[in-house]
Design a protein around this motif. Structure first.
Motif, PDB file in Angstrom:
ATOM      1  N   GLU A   1      -9.374   0.828  -3.014  1.00  0.00           N
ATOM      2  CA  GLU A   1     -10.203   0.652  -1.825  1.00  0.00           C
ATOM      3  C   GLU A   1     -11.652   1.063  -2.050  1.00  0.00           C
ATOM      4  O   GLU A   1     -12.500   0.831  -1.184  1.00  0.00           O
ATOM      5  CB  GLU A   1      -9.614   1.460  -0.667  1.00  0.00           C
ATOM      6  CG  GLU A   1      -8.268   0.910  -0.176  1.00  0.00           C
ATOM      7  CD  GLU A   1      -7.694   1.733   0.956  1.00  0.00           C
ATOM      8  OE1 GLU A   1      -8.079   2.926   1.070  1.00  0.00           O
ATOM      9  OE2 GLU A   1      -6.873   1.208   1.721  1.00  0.00           O
TER      10      GLU A   1
ATOM     11  N   PHE B   1      -1.498  -5.821  -1.618  1.00  0.00           N
ATOM     12  CA  PHE B   1      -2.295  -6.686  -2.481  1.00  0.00           C
ATOM     13  C   PHE B   1      -1.374  -7.632  -3.251  1.00  0.00           C
ATOM     14  O   PHE B   1      -0.227  -7.303  -3.547  1.00  0.00           O
ATOM     15  CB  PHE B   1      -3.101  -5.858  -3.486  1.00  0.00           C
ATOM     16  CG  PHE B   1      -3.955  -4.787  -2.864  1.00  0.00           C
ATOM     17  CD1 PHE B   1      -5.293  -5.013  -2.594  1.00  0.00           C
ATOM     18  CD2 PHE B   1      -3.415  -3.547  -2.543  1.00  0.00           C
ATOM     19  CE1 PHE B   1      -6.081  -4.031  -2.025  1.00  0.00           C
ATOM     20  CE2 PHE B   1      -4.188  -2.554  -1.978  1.00  0.00           C
ATOM     21  CZ  PHE B   1      -5.530  -2.800  -1.717  1.00  0.00           C
TER      22      PHE B   1
ATOM     23  N   ARG C   1       0.819  -1.213   0.000  1.00  0.00           N
ATOM     24  CA  ARG C   1       0.000   0.000   0.000  1.00  0.00           C
ATOM     25  C   ARG C   1       0.854   1.264   0.000  1.00  0.00           C
ATOM     26  O   ARG C   1       0.491   2.265  -0.625  1.00  0.00           O
ATOM     27  CB  ARG C   1      -0.937   0.003   1.218  1.00  0.00           C
ATOM     28  CG  ARG C   1      -2.010  -1.076   1.164  1.00  0.00           C
ATOM     29  CD  ARG C   1      -2.874  -1.065   2.413  1.00  0.00           C
ATOM     30  NE  ARG C   1      -3.805  -2.196   2.417  1.00  0.00           N
ATOM     31  CZ  ARG C   1      -5.043  -2.141   1.948  1.00  0.00           C
ATOM     32  NH1 ARG C   1      -5.507  -1.012   1.448  1.00  0.00           N
ATOM     33  NH2 ARG C   1      -5.824  -3.211   1.987  1.00  0.00           N
TER      34      ARG C   1
ATOM     35  N   GLU D   1      -5.615  -9.934  -0.300  1.00  0.00           N
ATOM     36  CA  GLU D   1      -5.611  -8.548   0.174  1.00  0.00           C
ATOM     37  C   GLU D   1      -5.371  -8.539   1.675  1.00  0.00           C
ATOM     38  O   GLU D   1      -6.089  -9.187   2.440  1.00  0.00           O
ATOM     39  CB  GLU D   1      -6.940  -7.867  -0.148  1.00  0.00           C
ATOM     40  CG  GLU D   1      -6.999  -6.412   0.296  1.00  0.00           C
ATOM     41  CD  GLU D   1      -8.301  -5.735  -0.081  1.00  0.00           C
ATOM     42  OE1 GLU D   1      -8.511  -4.583   0.346  1.00  0.00           O
ATOM     43  OE2 GLU D   1      -9.109  -6.367  -0.796  1.00  0.00           O
TER      44      GLU D   1
END
Length: 410
Positions: free
Chosen positions: A269, A295, A257, A290
């Motif tokens: 998101e 991811f 992220r 996830e």
């Protein structure tokens, strides 16, 4: 009848997903070298082409008569972890000289459908002599001939050049070697994936080093997104976000992220982004993983990658896995010098293993190669003489077993 129809639909979905993953691993598939893969892509061309265009913004060209399928992957950022590699033992990455020779060789091959290695070498000599920005090509030097052969063999692996008679490697030992080639000029012109031709961003040779990052950006600029974020519409901005996100997801082993821009993270998101992610993964045969840190698209069949980890195919990958355990379990950054000590311990413990790293500074070279592997898979960051584990490194904790036997290999 309904059962048969369902079976046909399931079979088609499986073939489409397989074709997508095969192209991700090998964006150039030739009927000569991979006939089954090419036939699959040819038969499922339409849905595969639509998948890549919608999710990644990449174009797929399938030439049934010429016998190749070419997926033009475009990335806004360069990736130094995936260089062209020499087709010989060790798979060493291309250096600047080999990249230069490959470009010159490819340019010269466009004008000659059939040639010999000697005639081609002469053309390269003349081309380098005529361009003041290029270093001279000396066919009397064995190192130069080897670099020339490495460039040619890479083009051979793409199918752009086919050996009709002789062996390319023979030129390394003798400039008088006889090798006959047939050139596929159409495929040769398909090799560049950049949306902007290099001739359109030409600058004086002495300014290239200063403008190199800017030149790469200009080469990869795609007009469909507009020039700047301030001038584009919401539709174009969302299109760019979708393509940039999915390009990273299908190309990178893991996407953390903190590596995404705020806009990219917000897109993933969002309800729309999450729905598209699951749909794209389902159509391509991936499993979505996830987590709080990032991811990952997991391919259960291992088709979508050209490199695996963990893997015992090289000493560097084995060392990478063993060193990663200590890096991931450390409370903070680990000094590279500390890893040198651990590598020394490995080499002493397994005297019959990694014989290529037994010479001078063997542990240093082993650590460097292992860190290159870990960086390529997004498991560590190296900088300032220290190594920091990334969250994905926790997936590869080593399970220890005790034994009384002395092992020869880790």
């Amino acid at each position: 009848m309904s059962n048969l129809a369902n079976q046909l639909v399931i079979a088609e979905r499986e073939e489409v997903s397989r074709a997508i993953r095969l192209l991700l691993a090998a964006p150039l598939i030739s009927a000569r070298t991979a006939p089954e893969a090419f036939d699959l892509v040819r038969r499922r061309r339409d849905p595969v082409e639509k998948w890549f265009d919608y999710y990644c913004g990449w174009s797929l060209v399938v030439e049934p008569r010429l016998g190749y399928a070419r997926l033009a992957k475009v990335r806004l950022a360069t990736d130094p972890t995936r260089p062209a590699r020499r087709h010989r033992a060790g798979r060493a990455p291309f250096d600047r000289r080999r990249y230069t020779l490959m470009c010159v060789v490819a340019a010269e091959l466009l004008a000659i459908p059939v040639t010999t290695i000697g005639l081609l070498a002469d053309r390269v000599v003349q081309a380098c002599a005529a361009d003041p920005a290029l270093p001279r090509f000396d066919t009397s030097s064995r190192a130069e001939r080897m670099a020339f052969v490495d460039a040619l063999r890479l083009l051979e692996s793409f199918g752009a050049v086919e050996v009709v008679d002789g062996v390319t490697d023979a030129y390394v030992d003798s400039a008088a070697a006889k090798v006959l080639y047939q050139v596929d000029a159409t495929l040769l012109m398909r090799l560049p994936a950049a949306p902007v031709g290099a001739s359109q961003v030409a600058v004086p040779a002495d300014e290239v080093p200063l403008l190199f990052p800017e030149l790469l950006t200009r080469l990869s600029r795609e007009r469909r997104y507009g020039d700047t974020d301030d001038e584009v519409s919401d539709v174009r901005r969302n299109l760019r976000l979708r393509h940039s996100v999915f390009r990273r997801l299908v190309e990178d082993p893991v996407v953390h992220r903190d590596e995404l821009t705020p806009a990219e993270l917000a897109y993933l998101e969002s309800p729309t982004g999450g729905q598209l992610l699951r749909r794209a993964a389902d159509q391509a045969g991936f499993l979505v993983e996830e987590r709080a840190e990032g991811f990952m698209l997991v391919d259960p069949d291992g088709l979508a990658t050209d490199s695996r980890f963990p893997d015992d195919s090289s000493n560097a990958k084995v060392a990478a896995l063993l060193l990663l355990d200590g890096i991931a379990s450390a409370p903070g950054p680990v000094a590279v010098e500390q890893l040198h000590g651990e590598a020394d311990a490995l080499l002493n413990r397994f005297p019959k293993w990694a014989k290529g790293y037994r010479g001078e500074n063997g542990s240093g070279r082993l650590v460097a190669d292992a860190l290159e592997v870990l960086t390529a898979f997004g498991l560590v960051r190296v900088g300032g003489g220290v190594v920091r584990a990334r969250p994905a490194a926790a997936r590869y904790a080593v399970t220890r077993t005790s034994t009384d036997d002395v092992e020869d290999e880790p």
